[in-house]
Design a protein around this motif. Structure first.
Motif, short mmCIF file in Angstrom:
data_model
loop_
_atom_site.label_atom_id
_atom_site.label_comp_id
_atom_site.label_asym_id
_atom_site.label_seq_id
_atom_site.Cartn_x
_atom_site.Cartn_y
_atom_site.Cartn_z
N LEU A 11 0.66 -1.28 -0.03
CA LEU A 11 -0.06 -0.06 -0.25
C LEU A 11 1.22 0.96 0.14
N VAL A 12 2.39 0.95 0.72
CA VAL A 12 3.22 1.84 0.36
C VAL A 12 3.17 2.54 -0.40
N VAL A 13 4.02 1.90 -1.17
CA VAL A 13 4.38 2.00 -2.34
C VAL A 13 3.55 2.03 -2.87
N ALA A 14 2.44 1.63 -3.50
CA ALA A 14 1.27 2.04 -4.61
C ALA A 14 1.23 3.68 -4.13
N TRP A 15 0.87 4.22 -2.92
CA TRP A 15 0.72 5.84 -2.67
C TRP A 15 1.78 6.90 -3.35
N TYR A 16 2.69 6.24 -3.14
CA TYR A 16 4.04 6.39 -3.33
C TYR A 16 4.09 6.78 -5.10
#
Length: 78
Positions: A11-16
């Protein structure tokens, strides 16, 4: 527990990644009208008999220079 950490990392990678794409995109112009642009703007005239507005290119010229919407109104003219 390891699946929760894995989901959080994804989720953090997708958001970034999503925010990075937005920063690279050109800014939108919200005031621009949707759809294709008009070729040219036409002058509108009003028939003196029925008060219908129509483009000058579609109007019929009467004997006194007035513009009418149809031949019947031009013949009846005021």
């Amino acid at each position: 527990m390891k699946y929760l950490i894995l989901i959080a990392v994804i989720l953090v990678v997708a958001w970034y990644w999503r925010n990075a794409r937005r920063a690279d995109a050109p800014p939108r112009n919200p005031s621009a009208p949707p759809g294709p642009p008009q070729d040219k703007v036409q002058d509108m005239v009003q028939c003196p008999v029925c008060l219908v507005r129509l483009p000058r290119s579609d109007a019929l010229t009467g004997p006194e220079g007035q513009l009418y919407c149809c031949a019947e109104h031009r013949a009846n003219g005021r």
